[in-house]
Design an enzyme around this catalytic site. Sequence first.
Site, mmCIF file in Angstrom:
data_model
loop_
_atom_site.group_PDB
_atom_site.id
_atom_site.type_symbol
_atom_site.label_atom_id
_atom_site.label_comp_id
_atom_site.label_asym_id
_atom_site.label_seq_id
_atom_site.Cartn_x
_atom_site.Cartn_y
_atom_site.Cartn_z
ATOM 1 C CE LYS A 190 -3.590 -2.685 -0.004
ATOM 2 N NZ LYS A 190 -4.758 -3.212 1.037
HETATM 3 C C1 LIG Z 1 -5.456 -4.343 0.971
HETATM 4 C C2 LIG Z 1 -6.686 -3.457 1.194
HETATM 5 C C3 LIG Z 1 -7.636 -4.492 2.051
HETATM 6 C C4 LIG Z 1 -6.788 -5.350 3.755
HETATM 7 O O1 LIG Z 1 -6.090 -4.817 4.965
HETATM 8 P P1 LIG Z 1 -5.187 -5.526 5.494
HETATM 9 O O2 LIG Z 1 -4.552 -4.255 5.695
HETATM 10 O O3 LIG Z 1 -4.045 -6.373 4.541
HETATM 11 O O4 LIG Z 1 -6.460 -6.571 5.994
HETATM 12 C C5 LIG Z 1 -8.994 -4.527 2.792
HETATM 13 N N1 LIG Z 1 -9.536 -4.134 1.260
HETATM 14 C C6 LIG Z 1 -8.520 -3.692 0.160
HETATM 15 C C7 LIG Z 1 -9.237 -2.531 -0.638
HETATM 16 C C8 LIG Z 1 -7.168 -3.300 0.408
HETATM 17 O O5 LIG Z 1 -6.441 -3.708 -0.883
#
Ligand SMILES: *Cc1c(COP(=O)(O)O)cnc(C)c1O
Length: 387
Positions: A190
Amino acid sequence: MSFIPYGRQDINAADVAAVVEILQSDWLTQGPAIERFESAIAGYCGAAHGVAVNSATSALHIACLALGLGPGKRLWTSPNTFVASANCALYCGADVDFVDIEFDTGNMSVAALAEKLQQAEARGGLPDILVPVHFAGQPCDMPGIRALADRYGFRIIEDASHAIGACYGDERVGCGKYADITVFSFHPVKIITTAEGGMALTNSADLAAAMRRLRSHGITREAAEMVGPSEGAWYYQQVELGFNYRMTDLQAALGASQLRRLDEFVARRTQLAARYDRLLADLPIGRPVLRPPMTSAWHLYAVHVPDGARRRVFDAMRAAGIGVNVHYIPVHLQPYYRKRGFKPGDFPAAERHYAAAISLPLFPGLSEADQDHVVAVLAASLRQESS
Ligand SMILES: *Cc1c(COP(=O)(O)O)cnc(C)c1O
Protein backbone atom coordinates in the site's frame (compact mmCIF):
# COMPACT_ATOMS: atom_id res chain seq x y z
CA MET A 1 16.92 -7.64 -15.63
CA SER A 2 15.80 -8.98 -12.25
CA PHE A 3 12.17 -9.52 -11.25
CA ILE A 4 10.14 -6.30 -11.06
CA PRO A 5 7.31 -6.64 -8.49
CA TYR A 6 3.96 -4.86 -8.92
CA GLY A 7 4.29 -3.10 -5.59
CA ARG A 8 6.99 -2.70 -2.97
CA GLN A 9 7.64 -0.81 0.25
CA ASP A 10 10.23 1.99 0.45
CA ILE A 11 12.11 1.86 3.76
CA ASN A 12 14.90 4.35 4.52
CA ALA A 13 17.41 4.85 7.34
CA ALA A 14 15.01 7.13 9.26
CA ASP A 15 12.36 4.36 9.24
CA VAL A 16 14.90 1.86 10.57
CA ALA A 17 16.05 4.30 13.27
CA ALA A 18 12.44 4.95 14.34
CA VAL A 19 11.84 1.22 14.89
CA VAL A 20 15.17 0.69 16.67
CA GLU A 21 14.37 3.56 19.03
CA ILE A 22 11.17 1.78 20.09
CA LEU A 23 13.04 -1.52 20.56
CA GLN A 24 15.30 0.26 23.03
CA SER A 25 12.42 2.03 24.81
CA ASP A 26 10.10 0.92 27.63
CA TRP A 27 7.08 0.22 25.43
CA LEU A 28 6.94 -2.32 22.61
CA THR A 29 3.15 -2.19 22.57
CA GLN A 30 0.37 -0.13 24.23
CA GLY A 31 2.86 2.73 24.59
CA PRO A 32 2.94 6.38 23.51
CA ALA A 33 3.92 5.74 19.88
CA ILE A 34 0.38 4.56 19.13
CA GLU A 35 -1.31 7.84 20.04
CA ARG A 36 1.42 9.80 18.29
CA PHE A 37 0.78 7.84 15.08
CA GLU A 38 -2.99 8.16 15.43
CA SER A 39 -2.80 11.94 15.88
CA ALA A 40 -0.32 12.29 13.02
CA ILE A 41 -2.55 10.43 10.53
CA ALA A 42 -5.76 12.09 11.77
CA GLY A 43 -4.05 15.50 11.60
CA TYR A 44 -2.75 14.88 8.10
CA CYS A 45 -6.18 13.83 6.82
CA GLY A 46 -8.18 16.42 8.75
CA ALA A 47 -10.10 13.97 10.96
CA ALA A 48 -10.76 14.33 14.69
CA HIS A 49 -9.88 10.77 15.76
CA GLY A 50 -7.70 7.87 14.57
CA VAL A 51 -7.80 4.31 15.93
CA ALA A 52 -4.74 2.25 14.99
CA VAL A 53 -5.19 -1.52 14.60
CA ASN A 54 -3.27 -4.54 13.32
CA SER A 55 -4.81 -4.49 9.81
CA ALA A 56 -7.37 -2.77 7.62
CA THR A 57 -9.41 -5.97 7.89
CA SER A 58 -9.63 -5.47 11.67
CA ALA A 59 -10.46 -1.79 11.15
CA LEU A 60 -13.35 -2.72 8.83
CA HIS A 61 -14.63 -5.25 11.39
CA ILE A 62 -14.67 -2.88 14.38
CA ALA A 63 -16.00 -0.03 12.19
CA CYS A 64 -18.99 -2.23 11.28
CA LEU A 65 -19.56 -3.21 14.92
CA ALA A 66 -19.27 0.39 16.13
CA LEU A 67 -21.96 1.36 13.61
CA GLY A 68 -24.23 -1.36 14.97
CA LEU A 69 -23.96 -3.96 12.21
CA GLY A 70 -25.23 -7.38 13.29
CA PRO A 71 -27.61 -10.22 12.38
CA GLY A 72 -30.57 -9.07 10.30
CA LYS A 73 -28.68 -6.02 9.01
CA ARG A 74 -27.20 -5.46 5.58
CA LEU A 75 -23.91 -4.15 4.18
CA TRP A 76 -23.33 -3.37 0.51
CA THR A 77 -19.90 -2.96 -1.07
CA SER A 78 -18.16 -3.13 -4.43
CA PRO A 79 -17.43 -6.48 -6.08
CA ASN A 80 -14.17 -4.99 -7.43
CA THR A 81 -12.22 -5.20 -4.18
CA PHE A 82 -10.23 -7.42 -1.88
CA VAL A 83 -12.46 -9.91 -0.03
CA ALA A 84 -11.99 -8.10 3.31
CA SER A 85 -14.38 -5.29 2.26
CA ALA A 86 -17.23 -7.83 2.19
CA ASN A 87 -16.08 -10.31 4.85
CA CYS A 88 -16.43 -7.64 7.57
CA ALA A 89 -20.22 -7.89 7.21
CA LEU A 90 -20.16 -11.67 7.64
CA TYR A 91 -17.93 -11.39 10.76
CA CYS A 92 -20.83 -9.43 12.27
CA GLY A 93 -23.47 -11.96 11.21
CA ALA A 94 -24.95 -9.45 8.74
CA ASP A 95 -25.88 -9.98 5.09
CA VAL A 96 -23.69 -8.72 2.27
CA ASP A 97 -24.59 -7.59 -1.24
CA PHE A 98 -22.74 -5.73 -3.97
CA VAL A 99 -23.22 -2.68 -6.20
CA ASP A 100 -21.72 -2.83 -9.69
CA ILE A 101 -18.88 -0.57 -10.78
CA GLU A 102 -18.14 1.91 -13.55
CA PHE A 103 -16.00 -0.06 -15.99
CA ASP A 104 -13.54 2.77 -16.68
CA THR A 105 -12.62 3.80 -13.10
CA GLY A 106 -13.30 0.50 -11.32
CA ASN A 107 -15.18 2.44 -8.63
CA MET A 108 -18.74 1.85 -7.40
CA SER A 109 -21.26 3.26 -9.88
CA VAL A 110 -23.52 5.88 -8.27
CA ALA A 111 -26.12 5.22 -11.00
CA ALA A 112 -26.13 1.50 -10.17
CA LEU A 113 -26.33 2.34 -6.46
CA ALA A 114 -29.30 4.71 -6.98
CA GLU A 115 -31.15 2.06 -8.98
CA LYS A 116 -30.46 -0.71 -6.47
CA LEU A 117 -31.56 1.52 -3.57
CA GLN A 118 -34.82 2.32 -5.33
CA GLN A 119 -35.54 -1.39 -5.80
CA ALA A 120 -34.51 -2.19 -2.22
CA GLU A 121 -36.81 0.50 -0.87
CA ALA A 122 -39.74 -0.88 -2.86
CA ARG A 123 -39.38 -4.45 -1.59
CA GLY A 124 -37.77 -3.70 1.79
CA GLY A 125 -34.09 -4.41 2.22
CA LEU A 126 -32.22 -1.11 2.26
CA PRO A 127 -28.59 -1.39 3.41
CA ASP A 128 -27.54 -0.28 6.88
CA ILE A 129 -23.92 0.31 5.84
CA LEU A 130 -22.32 1.03 2.47
CA VAL A 131 -18.60 0.37 1.95
CA PRO A 132 -17.36 2.22 -1.14
CA VAL A 133 -13.84 1.18 -2.14
CA HIS A 134 -11.49 3.80 -3.61
CA PHE A 135 -10.12 1.56 -6.34
CA ALA A 136 -6.45 2.01 -7.25
CA GLY A 137 -6.29 5.12 -5.06
CA GLN A 138 -8.94 7.30 -6.72
CA PRO A 139 -11.87 8.25 -4.46
CA CYS A 140 -15.36 7.17 -5.50
CA ASP A 141 -17.94 9.86 -6.29
CA MET A 142 -18.42 10.57 -2.58
CA PRO A 143 -20.68 13.65 -2.98
CA GLY A 144 -23.04 11.45 -5.04
CA ILE A 145 -22.88 8.61 -2.51
CA ARG A 146 -23.37 11.01 0.44
CA ALA A 147 -26.51 12.45 -1.18
CA LEU A 148 -27.97 8.94 -1.46
CA ALA A 149 -26.97 8.15 2.16
CA ASP A 150 -28.86 11.26 3.31
CA ARG A 151 -31.93 10.22 1.33
CA TYR A 152 -31.97 6.52 2.32
CA GLY A 153 -30.38 6.70 5.76
CA PHE A 154 -27.44 4.29 5.50
CA ARG A 155 -24.03 4.82 7.11
CA ILE A 156 -20.77 4.96 5.13
CA ILE A 157 -17.43 3.25 5.80
CA GLU A 158 -14.92 4.21 3.10
CA ASP A 159 -12.47 1.41 2.35
CA ALA A 160 -9.58 3.75 1.54
CA SER A 161 -6.96 0.99 1.76
CA HIS A 162 -5.56 2.25 -1.57
CA ALA A 163 -6.13 5.94 -1.05
CA ILE A 164 -4.23 7.57 1.82
CA GLY A 165 -2.90 10.83 0.35
CA ALA A 166 -5.67 11.13 -2.28
CA CYS A 167 -8.08 14.09 -2.33
CA TYR A 168 -11.67 14.81 -3.18
CA GLY A 169 -11.04 18.26 -4.60
CA ASP A 170 -9.72 20.42 -1.77
CA GLU A 171 -10.06 17.88 1.02
CA ARG A 172 -8.12 14.76 1.88
CA VAL A 173 -9.59 11.29 1.92
CA GLY A 174 -10.23 10.52 5.57
CA CYS A 175 -11.42 14.02 6.56
CA GLY A 176 -14.88 12.64 7.27
CA LYS A 177 -16.76 15.07 5.06
CA TYR A 178 -18.65 12.21 3.35
CA ALA A 179 -18.17 9.10 5.48
CA ASP A 180 -18.81 8.06 9.10
CA ILE A 181 -15.55 6.11 9.20
CA THR A 182 -12.58 5.84 6.80
CA VAL A 183 -10.26 2.83 6.83
CA PHE A 184 -6.63 2.71 5.66
CA SER A 185 -4.31 -0.29 5.17
CA PHE A 186 -0.59 -0.15 5.86
CA HIS A 187 0.31 -3.47 4.23
CA PRO A 188 3.70 -3.20 2.44
CA VAL A 189 2.22 -2.92 -1.06
CA LYS A 190 0.00 0.00 0.00
CA ILE A 191 1.01 3.69 -0.03
CA ILE A 192 2.74 3.77 3.39
CA THR A 193 3.48 0.74 5.52
CA THR A 194 3.65 -0.56 9.09
CA ALA A 195 4.28 -4.16 7.82
CA GLU A 196 0.80 -5.24 8.91
CA GLY A 197 -1.49 -2.48 10.12
CA GLY A 198 -4.50 -0.30 9.57
CA MET A 199 -6.38 2.67 10.94
CA ALA A 200 -9.96 3.85 11.24
CA LEU A 201 -10.58 7.62 11.15
CA THR A 202 -13.76 9.31 12.35
CA ASN A 203 -15.02 12.69 13.52
CA SER A 204 -17.31 11.06 16.10
CA ALA A 205 -15.90 10.79 19.64
CA ASP A 206 -18.44 8.03 20.39
CA LEU A 207 -17.48 5.91 17.36
CA ALA A 208 -13.79 6.39 18.19
CA ALA A 209 -14.37 5.29 21.82
CA ALA A 210 -16.37 2.26 20.65
CA MET A 211 -13.63 1.23 18.21
CA ARG A 212 -10.92 1.68 20.91
CA ARG A 213 -12.83 -0.69 23.21
CA LEU A 214 -13.43 -3.22 20.45
CA ARG A 215 -9.76 -3.29 19.48
CA SER A 216 -8.85 -4.36 23.03
CA HIS A 217 -11.28 -7.05 24.26
CA GLY A 218 -14.24 -4.71 24.83
CA ILE A 219 -12.43 -3.46 27.94
CA THR A 220 -12.58 0.10 29.25
CA ARG A 221 -10.67 1.95 31.96
CA GLU A 222 -12.83 5.09 31.59
CA ALA A 223 -15.20 5.53 34.56
CA ALA A 224 -17.74 7.15 32.24
CA GLU A 225 -17.97 3.98 30.15
CA MET A 226 -18.42 1.64 33.14
CA VAL A 227 -21.52 -0.01 34.57
CA GLY A 228 -21.65 1.34 38.12
CA PRO A 229 -18.74 3.02 39.92
CA SER A 230 -15.06 2.23 39.45
CA GLU A 231 -13.64 0.12 42.29
CA GLY A 232 -10.21 1.79 42.22
CA ALA A 233 -7.19 2.74 40.17
CA TRP A 234 -6.59 -0.91 39.13
CA TYR A 235 -10.13 -1.39 37.92
CA TYR A 236 -11.27 -2.09 34.39
CA GLN A 237 -14.46 -3.53 32.99
CA GLN A 238 -15.28 -5.62 29.98
CA VAL A 239 -18.50 -3.98 28.77
CA GLU A 240 -18.85 -5.79 25.44
CA LEU A 241 -17.15 -8.56 23.42
CA GLY A 242 -14.03 -7.21 21.71
CA PHE A 243 -10.80 -8.54 20.23
CA ASN A 244 -7.06 -8.15 20.39
CA TYR A 245 -6.64 -6.06 17.25
CA ARG A 246 -3.88 -3.83 18.67
CA MET A 247 -1.03 -2.36 16.64
CA THR A 248 2.42 -2.48 18.27
CA ASP A 249 4.54 0.59 19.03
CA LEU A 250 7.15 -0.76 16.60
CA GLN A 251 4.60 -0.59 13.81
CA ALA A 252 3.25 2.80 14.88
CA ALA A 253 6.75 4.32 14.91
CA LEU A 254 7.42 2.91 11.44
CA GLY A 255 4.11 4.32 10.23
CA ALA A 256 4.77 7.78 11.69
CA SER A 257 8.16 7.82 9.99
CA GLN A 258 6.62 6.69 6.67
CA LEU A 259 3.93 9.37 6.95
CA ARG A 260 6.65 12.03 6.69
CA ARG A 261 7.28 10.79 3.14
CA LEU A 262 3.66 10.22 2.13
CA ASP A 263 3.48 13.34 -0.08
CA GLU A 264 6.77 12.37 -1.72
CA PHE A 265 5.50 8.81 -2.34
CA VAL A 266 2.24 10.02 -3.89
CA ALA A 267 4.10 12.58 -6.03
CA ARG A 268 6.46 9.90 -7.33
CA ARG A 269 3.59 7.48 -8.02
CA THR A 270 1.71 10.28 -9.83
CA GLN A 271 4.78 11.06 -11.93
CA LEU A 272 5.25 7.38 -12.87
CA ALA A 273 1.54 7.04 -13.72
CA ALA A 274 1.74 10.08 -16.01
CA ARG A 275 4.82 8.56 -17.62
CA TYR A 276 2.94 5.26 -18.18
CA ASP A 277 0.12 7.32 -19.76
CA ARG A 278 2.58 8.83 -22.26
CA LEU A 279 4.46 5.61 -23.01
CA LEU A 280 1.28 3.56 -23.47
CA ALA A 281 -0.67 6.15 -25.49
CA ASP A 282 -0.36 4.30 -28.81
CA LEU A 283 -1.10 0.78 -27.53
CA PRO A 284 -4.54 -0.82 -27.95
CA ILE A 285 -5.32 -0.77 -24.21
CA GLY A 286 -7.57 1.14 -21.82
CA ARG A 287 -5.56 3.33 -19.45
CA PRO A 288 -6.72 4.45 -15.97
CA VAL A 289 -9.35 7.20 -16.02
CA LEU A 290 -9.35 10.03 -13.46
CA ARG A 291 -12.43 12.08 -12.63
CA PRO A 292 -11.39 15.58 -11.50
CA PRO A 293 -11.55 17.08 -8.95
CA MET A 294 -10.62 13.68 -7.46
CA THR A 295 -6.89 13.01 -7.22
CA SER A 296 -5.46 9.52 -6.87
CA ALA A 297 -2.84 8.16 -4.48
CA TRP A 298 -1.95 5.81 -7.37
CA HIS A 299 -1.78 2.54 -5.44
CA LEU A 300 -2.33 0.71 -8.75
CA TYR A 301 -1.86 1.41 -12.43
CA ALA A 302 -4.47 -1.01 -13.85
CA VAL A 303 -4.96 -1.23 -17.62
CA HIS A 304 -7.59 -3.03 -19.71
CA VAL A 305 -6.16 -5.25 -22.47
CA PRO A 306 -8.24 -6.30 -25.52
CA ASP A 307 -10.89 -9.03 -25.19
CA GLY A 308 -9.43 -12.48 -24.81
CA ALA A 309 -5.83 -11.20 -24.49
CA ARG A 310 -5.47 -10.99 -20.73
CA ARG A 311 -4.24 -14.49 -19.96
CA ARG A 312 -1.54 -14.57 -22.65
CA VAL A 313 -0.36 -11.01 -21.97
CA PHE A 314 -0.20 -11.77 -18.24
CA ASP A 315 1.72 -15.02 -18.77
CA ALA A 316 4.15 -13.40 -21.24
CA MET A 317 4.89 -10.56 -18.81
CA ARG A 318 5.37 -12.90 -15.84
CA ALA A 319 7.67 -15.09 -18.00
CA ALA A 320 9.71 -11.95 -18.72
CA GLY A 321 10.15 -11.30 -14.97
CA ILE A 322 7.52 -8.60 -14.59
CA GLY A 323 5.29 -8.98 -11.54
CA VAL A 324 2.02 -7.96 -13.10
CA ASN A 325 -1.08 -8.68 -11.05
CA VAL A 326 -4.87 -8.68 -11.41
CA HIS A 327 -7.16 -6.47 -9.30
CA TYR A 328 -9.68 -7.84 -8.65
CA ILE A 329 -11.32 -11.21 -9.06
CA PRO A 330 -14.90 -10.06 -8.34
CA VAL A 331 -15.69 -11.00 -4.74
CA HIS A 332 -19.12 -12.42 -5.64
CA LEU A 333 -17.42 -15.01 -7.89
CA GLN A 334 -15.30 -16.47 -5.08
CA PRO A 335 -16.49 -20.00 -4.21
CA TYR A 336 -17.39 -18.91 -0.69
CA TYR A 337 -19.68 -16.18 -2.04
CA ARG A 338 -21.14 -18.40 -4.79
CA LYS A 339 -22.23 -20.72 -2.00
CA ARG A 340 -24.17 -17.75 -0.64
CA GLY A 341 -26.09 -17.50 -3.95
CA PHE A 342 -24.06 -15.11 -6.11
CA LYS A 343 -23.31 -16.12 -9.70
CA PRO A 344 -21.64 -14.99 -12.92
CA GLY A 345 -23.63 -12.21 -14.59
CA ASP A 346 -24.71 -10.62 -11.29
CA PHE A 347 -22.34 -7.63 -11.66
CA PRO A 348 -21.43 -7.43 -15.35
CA ALA A 349 -19.20 -4.34 -15.29
CA ALA A 350 -17.03 -5.81 -12.50
CA GLU A 351 -16.80 -9.07 -14.44
CA ARG A 352 -15.88 -7.27 -17.68
CA HIS A 353 -13.26 -5.26 -15.77
CA TYR A 354 -11.82 -8.46 -14.27
CA ALA A 355 -11.63 -10.16 -17.68
CA ALA A 356 -9.45 -7.35 -19.08
CA ALA A 357 -7.50 -6.03 -16.07
CA ILE A 358 -3.75 -6.13 -15.58
CA SER A 359 -1.96 -4.07 -12.91
CA LEU A 360 1.47 -2.92 -14.03
CA PRO A 361 4.34 -2.44 -11.55
CA LEU A 362 4.00 0.88 -9.69
CA PHE A 363 5.90 1.88 -6.54
CA PRO A 364 8.13 4.82 -5.56
CA GLY A 365 11.37 2.91 -6.16
CA LEU A 366 10.46 1.85 -9.72
CA SER A 367 13.17 3.24 -12.01
CA GLU A 368 12.41 4.77 -15.39
CA ALA A 369 14.59 2.08 -17.01
CA ASP A 370 12.48 -0.64 -15.37
CA GLN A 371 9.32 1.16 -16.40
CA ASP A 372 10.57 1.35 -20.01
CA HIS A 373 11.23 -2.39 -19.85
CA VAL A 374 7.67 -3.06 -18.57
CA VAL A 375 6.24 -1.02 -21.44
CA ALA A 376 8.43 -2.76 -24.06
CA VAL A 377 7.41 -6.23 -22.84
CA LEU A 378 3.72 -5.23 -22.71
CA ALA A 379 3.92 -3.82 -26.26
CA ALA A 380 5.64 -6.97 -27.55
CA SER A 381 3.10 -9.29 -25.91
CA LEU A 382 0.20 -7.27 -27.35
CA ARG A 383 1.81 -7.49 -30.85
CA GLN A 384 2.13 -11.27 -30.46
CA GLU A 385 -1.48 -11.32 -29.45
CA SER A 386 -2.73 -9.55 -32.58
CA SER A 387 -0.58 -11.54 -35.05
C1 LIG B 1 -5.31 -4.41 1.30
C2 LIG B 1 -6.78 -4.22 1.34
C3 LIG B 1 -7.55 -4.57 2.45
C4 LIG B 1 -7.01 -5.34 3.62
O1 LIG B 1 -5.93 -4.73 4.19
P1 LIG B 1 -5.11 -5.48 5.36
O2 LIG B 1 -4.39 -4.35 6.02
O3 LIG B 1 -4.19 -6.43 4.67
O4 LIG B 1 -6.09 -6.16 6.23
C5 LIG B 1 -8.90 -4.27 2.44
N1 LIG B 1 -9.47 -3.67 1.38
C6 LIG B 1 -8.77 -3.33 0.29
C7 LIG B 1 -9.45 -2.65 -0.84
C8 LIG B 1 -7.41 -3.62 0.22
O5 LIG B 1 -6.71 -3.32 -0.87
